[in-house]
Design a protein around this motif. Structure first.
Motif, short mmCIF file in Angstrom:
data_model
loop_
_atom_site.label_atom_id
_atom_site.label_comp_id
_atom_site.label_asym_id
_atom_site.label_seq_id
_atom_site.Cartn_x
_atom_site.Cartn_y
_atom_site.Cartn_z
N ASP A 339 -19.20 8.92 46.26
CA ASP A 339 -19.28 10.22 46.92
C ASP A 339 -18.67 10.19 48.32
O ASP A 339 -18.04 11.15 48.75
N GLY A 340 -18.83 9.07 49.02
CA GLY A 340 -18.34 8.99 50.39
C GLY A 340 -16.92 8.50 50.54
O GLY A 340 -16.37 8.51 51.65
N LEU A 341 -16.30 8.08 49.46
CA LEU A 341 -14.94 7.54 49.49
C LEU A 341 -13.93 8.67 49.40
O LEU A 341 -13.94 9.45 48.44
N GLU A 342 -13.07 8.78 50.39
CA GLU A 342 -12.08 9.86 50.39
C GLU A 342 -11.15 9.74 49.17
O GLU A 342 -10.70 8.65 48.82
N ASN A 343 -10.88 10.89 48.54
CA ASN A 343 -9.99 10.94 47.37
C ASN A 343 -10.50 10.06 46.22
O ASN A 343 -9.71 9.49 45.46
N SER A 344 -11.80 9.99 46.08
CA SER A 344 -12.35 9.12 45.03
C SER A 344 -11.94 9.58 43.64
O SER A 344 -11.75 8.75 42.74
N GLY A 345 -11.78 10.88 43.44
CA GLY A 345 -11.35 11.38 42.14
C GLY A 345 -9.98 10.86 41.76
O GLY A 345 -9.75 10.43 40.62
N GLU A 346 -9.06 10.88 42.71
CA GLU A 346 -7.71 10.37 42.47
C GLU A 346 -7.76 8.86 42.19
O GLU A 346 -7.08 8.37 41.28
N LEU A 347 -8.55 8.14 42.96
CA LEU A 347 -8.63 6.69 42.77
C LEU A 347 -9.28 6.34 41.44
O LEU A 347 -8.87 5.39 40.77
N LEU A 348 -10.28 7.11 41.04
CA LEU A 348 -10.91 6.88 39.73
C LEU A 348 -9.92 7.14 38.60
O LEU A 348 -9.90 6.41 37.59
N ASP A 349 -9.10 8.16 38.76
CA ASP A 349 -8.09 8.45 37.74
C ASP A 349 -7.10 7.29 37.62
O ASP A 349 -6.76 6.86 36.51
N LEU A 350 -6.62 6.79 38.75
CA LEU A 350 -5.71 5.65 38.73
C LEU A 350 -6.37 4.43 38.10
O LEU A 350 -5.75 3.72 37.29
N ALA A 351 -7.63 4.19 38.46
CA ALA A 351 -8.34 3.04 37.90
C ALA A 351 -8.49 3.17 36.40
O ALA A 351 -8.34 2.20 35.65
N GLY A 352 -8.78 4.37 35.93
CA GLY A 352 -8.92 4.59 34.50
C GLY A 352 -7.61 4.37 33.76
O GLY A 352 -7.58 3.78 32.66
N ARG A 353 -6.51 4.82 34.35
CA ARG A 353 -5.20 4.62 33.71
C ARG A 353 -4.83 3.15 33.66
O ARG A 353 -4.31 2.66 32.65
N LEU A 354 -5.11 2.43 34.74
CA LEU A 354 -4.81 1.00 34.75
C LEU A 354 -5.66 0.27 33.73
O LEU A 354 -5.17 -0.63 33.02
N ALA A 355 -6.93 0.62 33.64
CA ALA A 355 -7.83 -0.04 32.70
C ALA A 355 -7.38 0.19 31.26
O ALA A 355 -7.43 -0.73 30.43
N LYS A 356 -6.95 1.41 30.95
CA LYS A 356 -6.49 1.69 29.59
C LYS A 356 -5.23 0.89 29.26
O LYS A 356 -5.08 0.40 28.13
N GLN A 357 -4.32 0.76 30.22
CA GLN A 357 -3.13 -0.06 29.98
C GLN A 357 -3.52 -1.50 29.70
O GLN A 357 -2.94 -2.15 28.82
#
Length: 368
Positions: A339-357
């Motif tokens: 909640d306190g991490l700026e742009n956490s939604g964007e970072l979570l999306d990137l993390a999810g894409r990397l994990a799927k790869q």
């Protein structure tokens, strides 16, 4: 969780854990006077903080990323857009996205501070016009480790490719052979944790087995559990080897120390005093391994003890955050840190894409 979902959870936990560790240290970064740290932030830092005027990262706000986090995000973006580690793409992004924002001075650039190795790379690349491959410097820091952790996550299930890609990316900014070996070792450990291995007394033996099989590029002549080689025994079939496997051996000892009832480091943040407050890799890696082994199932304790140890607590927290996040998974990271991490939604999306790869393992040739 299914095995694939558990892998993705650990991969995302490792990456998001690193981003959280970076942002948590933004305010209290580089306090070598612990009394001053306590005067400015109290006896225990437990959340994101805003840097004080005149300090590192002054002018930034709580929850934002430092340049280390920005470089990590750049690396992840390159990986997910390219589908694999494409060194030419990574270098283009450095040329086009980072270097134009620098002027060669420390207290400038995105994130409010530019590290020694990036300043040296900028001077050689921008001011001197040298090509990539000729701009690395001899800084003894963990700067490269803080970005290659994304590469280690991407290739967690492919240790030979992990070692190759991490080595090549590290060599772009680091020339010190010991630092390179320790960085590749960190990547190998992180990859094993994402796989689901434990950071315990057995991990070095597992790493050495990969040396013996030729998957990790370290020189070794021992047999079994570091026993004397037998007469006529060939060396491990690796090329481009680091001169010894020692960078792979300390993790088991540190993990043993973290759980030995006769060894007391209390409170745990004082591990920074045991291994040292400064920036060099040989101070940072051991402390991060210790915290990640001691708090293997407690992400909050691992990163907060890393932060409260002072000194180069940002590197300590990034590394410990990645190692511990890989063990707890994203599901084990407290929501308040997201909640306190700026742009956490964007970072979570990137993390999810990397994990799927990582899980899907697309067959893509690595580019130079």
């Amino acid at each position: 969780m299914t095995p694939a979902h558990a892998l993705e959870d650990r991969a995302m936990g490792a990456l998001i854990g690193a981003f959280i560790g970076d942002a948590l240290a933004l305010g209290p970064h580089w306090y070598y006077d612990l009394d001053q740290l306590h005067a400015d932030y109290g006896q225990w830092i437990n959340d994101y903080t805003t840097p004080k005027p005149g300090r590192y990262h002054a002018g930034m706000q709580a929850g934002q990323l430092s340049q280390s986090g920005i470089l990590l995000r750049l690396t992840v973006q390159s990986l997910v857009d390219s589908g694999s580690y494409d060194q030419a793409d990574f270098c283009r992004r450095m040329d086009n996205e980072l270097f134009p924002q620098l002027d060669g001075t420390p207290m400038n650039g995105p994130g409010g501070y530019t590290s020694q190795s990036i300043r040296e790379a900028w001077r050689r690349r921008v001011k001197s016009g040298l090509p990539w491959g000729q701009i690395a410097g001899n800084a003894d820091t963990t700067e490269a480790a803080e970005r290659i952790l994304a590469i280690a996550i991407r290739y967690a299930l492919q240790p030979a490719q992990l070692a190759s890609a991490v080595s090549r990316n590290t060599a772009l900014t680091q020339t010190d052979g010991t630092v390179m070996a320790m960085t590749v070792a960190f990547g190998a450990v992180l990859g094993m944790l994402v796989e689901g291995q434990a950071l315990d007394a057995n991990i070095s033996g597992k790493l050495m087995a990969r040396v013996k099989s030729g998957e990790l590029p370290f020189h070794t002549v021992t047999s079994g559990n570091l026993q004397a080689p037998q007469a006529g025994q060939p060396e491990a079939p690796t090329t481009g080897r680091f001169p010894s496997p020692d960078a792979l051996l300390s993790q088991s000892s540190i993990a043993l120390a973290a759980t030995d009832p006769d060894i007391h480091i209390d409170p745990a943040w004082k591990v920074s005093l045991v291994y040292g407050l400064p920036c060099a890799a040989y101070h940072q890696f051991p402390a991060a391994y210790y915290l990640a082994a001691r708090f293997h199932d407690d992400f909050e304790s691992a990163v907060l003890h890393a932060i409260n140890g002072g000194g180069q607590n940002q590197s300590r927290a990034i590394l410990a955050g990645a190692l511990t996040g890989a063990q707890t998974g994203l599901s084990g990271i407290p929501q308040r840190f997201l909640d306190g991490l700026e742009n956490s939604g964007e970072l979570l999306d990137l993390a999810g894409r990397l994990a799927k790869q990582m899980v899907e393992q697309p067959v893509v040739e690595e580019a130079g």
